[in-house]
Design an enzyme around this catalytic site. Structure first.
Site, short mmCIF file in Angstrom:
data_model
loop_
_atom_site.label_atom_id
_atom_site.label_comp_id
_atom_site.label_asym_id
_atom_site.label_seq_id
_atom_site.Cartn_x
_atom_site.Cartn_y
_atom_site.Cartn_z
N ARG A 104 31.60 51.14 66.99
CA ARG A 104 32.36 52.13 67.75
C ARG A 104 32.40 53.47 67.04
O ARG A 104 32.25 54.53 67.68
CB ARG A 104 33.78 51.62 68.02
CG ARG A 104 34.71 52.58 68.73
CD ARG A 104 34.06 53.31 69.90
NE ARG A 104 33.38 52.43 70.83
CZ ARG A 104 32.47 52.83 71.69
NH1 ARG A 104 32.09 54.10 71.73
NH2 ARG A 104 31.88 51.97 72.51
N LYS A 139 36.36 77.14 69.20
CA LYS A 139 37.12 76.16 70.00
C LYS A 139 36.53 74.77 69.79
O LYS A 139 35.86 74.20 70.65
CB LYS A 139 37.09 76.56 71.48
CG LYS A 139 37.79 77.89 71.74
CD LYS A 139 37.66 78.32 73.19
CE LYS A 139 38.33 79.67 73.42
NZ LYS A 139 38.14 80.15 74.81
N LYS A 171 40.51 91.07 68.31
CA LYS A 171 40.78 90.65 69.68
C LYS A 171 41.95 91.44 70.26
O LYS A 171 42.56 92.28 69.58
CB LYS A 171 41.04 89.15 69.72
CG LYS A 171 39.81 88.33 69.28
CD LYS A 171 40.08 86.86 69.28
CE LYS A 171 40.20 86.29 70.67
NZ LYS A 171 38.93 86.37 71.42
N GLU A 201 36.66 93.11 70.62
CA GLU A 201 36.74 92.58 71.98
C GLU A 201 37.27 93.66 72.93
O GLU A 201 38.26 94.32 72.62
CB GLU A 201 37.67 91.37 72.02
CG GLU A 201 37.85 90.78 73.41
CD GLU A 201 38.89 89.68 73.45
OE1 GLU A 201 38.49 88.51 73.40
OE2 GLU A 201 40.10 90.00 73.49
N ASP A 222 34.58 90.75 77.40
CA ASP A 222 35.33 89.59 77.87
C ASP A 222 35.59 89.63 79.36
O ASP A 222 36.17 90.59 79.89
CB ASP A 222 36.65 89.50 77.10
CG ASP A 222 37.34 88.17 77.32
OD1 ASP A 222 36.66 87.14 77.33
OD2 ASP A 222 38.58 88.17 77.47
#
Length: 289
Positions: A104, A139, A171, A201, A222
């Site tokens: 597994r 992410k 950002k 960004e 973006d």
């Protein structure tokens, strides 16, 4: 992917060891130890139950061999290979108990990373013929960033920064707290080393025009439409790397790539790609030697 470089075992072993220990708990594999004779040997195959791209075989090997070094794995389709449904990816032979105990954990890594590689390959194929590259993001699953980004490379994609210490990415929240693009970029440049790149960004063409006045190395465009991206690429005119981002799929990627952007970044490649279904099938079970 013939130029895919494997990750060093020293990076992989702690991940696999932790996963095995999580599974073995405090008493080991109660089911296998009770049912399977200690000296039984088995021959098994890792078979593809659907078409896709392979990644994670080194982790699968480690899973088996950390349980018993006598387990042998012969690879037919290396990481980065495209496989068809029914293909035998590798054969695994050795002590039956070890194979069942590690099964597994080996499959968890192999199915997950092959799923990322397969998803990446689908977007790479969708934009073939354009100059853009498909890149992943931060992410990622906590603890698995290095191997998930490796899987993106196995699928023909490229990597964005690996962490907060790779580069400066300013950002929207950084800009809001700094009081604007100008102070954000000026502070970033004052604090950055000479090898550290700066990306800004932007959400609008007006923000892009403002950002370009401070000569960033890259701009993250973006959630812009294809027409906005086309205008943005013309405005940048090669003075910075252009990166498109925002809910991009294999269906929408070709139109985005056609705008002339350099990079297309996609977070779901690592945080939401479905697994590739791979199974471990017993082909022969031997009795004690």
């Amino acid at each position: 992917m013939t130029n895919l470089s494997p990750l060093p075992a020293i990076m992989l072993e702690p991940l696999v060891r932790t996963a095995l220990l999580e599974d073995l708990g405090r008493a080991g594999d109660l089911t296998t130890d009770a049912i399977v004779p200690k000296d039984s040997h088995a021959r098994t195959v890792l078979s593809a139950r659907q078409a896709g791209t392979v990644a994670g075989l080194d982790l699968a090997v480690l899973a088996f061999q950390l349980i018993d070094q006598n387990v042998e794995m012969t690879i037919n389709h290396a990481d980065g290979s495209e496989i068809a449904q029914g293909d035998i990816i590798a054969s695994v032979s050795g002590p039956a108990r070890a194979i069942l105990t590690a099964e597994r954990t080996a499959l968890n890594f192999l199915c997950h990373l092959s799923g990322i590689a397969t998803a990446t390959a689908s977007v790479v194929a969708a934009i073939r013929g354009h100059g853009a590259k498909i890149v992943c993001t931060r992410k990622t699953t906590p603890g698995l960033r290095a191997v998930e980004k490796y899987a993106v490379r196995a699928g023909g994609g490229c990597n964005h920064r690996f962490g907060l210490d790779d580069a400066i990415l300013i950002k929207d929240n950084h800009i809001a707290i700094a009081g604007g693009i100008r102070p954000a970029v000026e502070r970033a440049r004052a604090g950055a080393g000479h090898l550290v790149k700066i990306e800004v960004e932007v959400d609008t063409l007006a923000q892009l025009e403002e950002a370009m006045a401070f000569a960033p190395d890259a701009v993250l465009l973006d959630n812009m439409s294809a027409e906005q991206l086309r205008q943005a690429v013309a405005m940048v005119a090669g003075r910075a790397i252009t990166e498109a981002s925002g809910r991009i799929t294999p269906a929408t990627a070709p139109a985005i790539a056609a705008t002339g952007v350099d990079l297309i970044s996609i977070g779901w490649l690592t945080h939401s790609a479905p697994i590739l279904d791979i199974g471990l099938d017993f082909s022969e079970l031997d009795g004690p030697d």
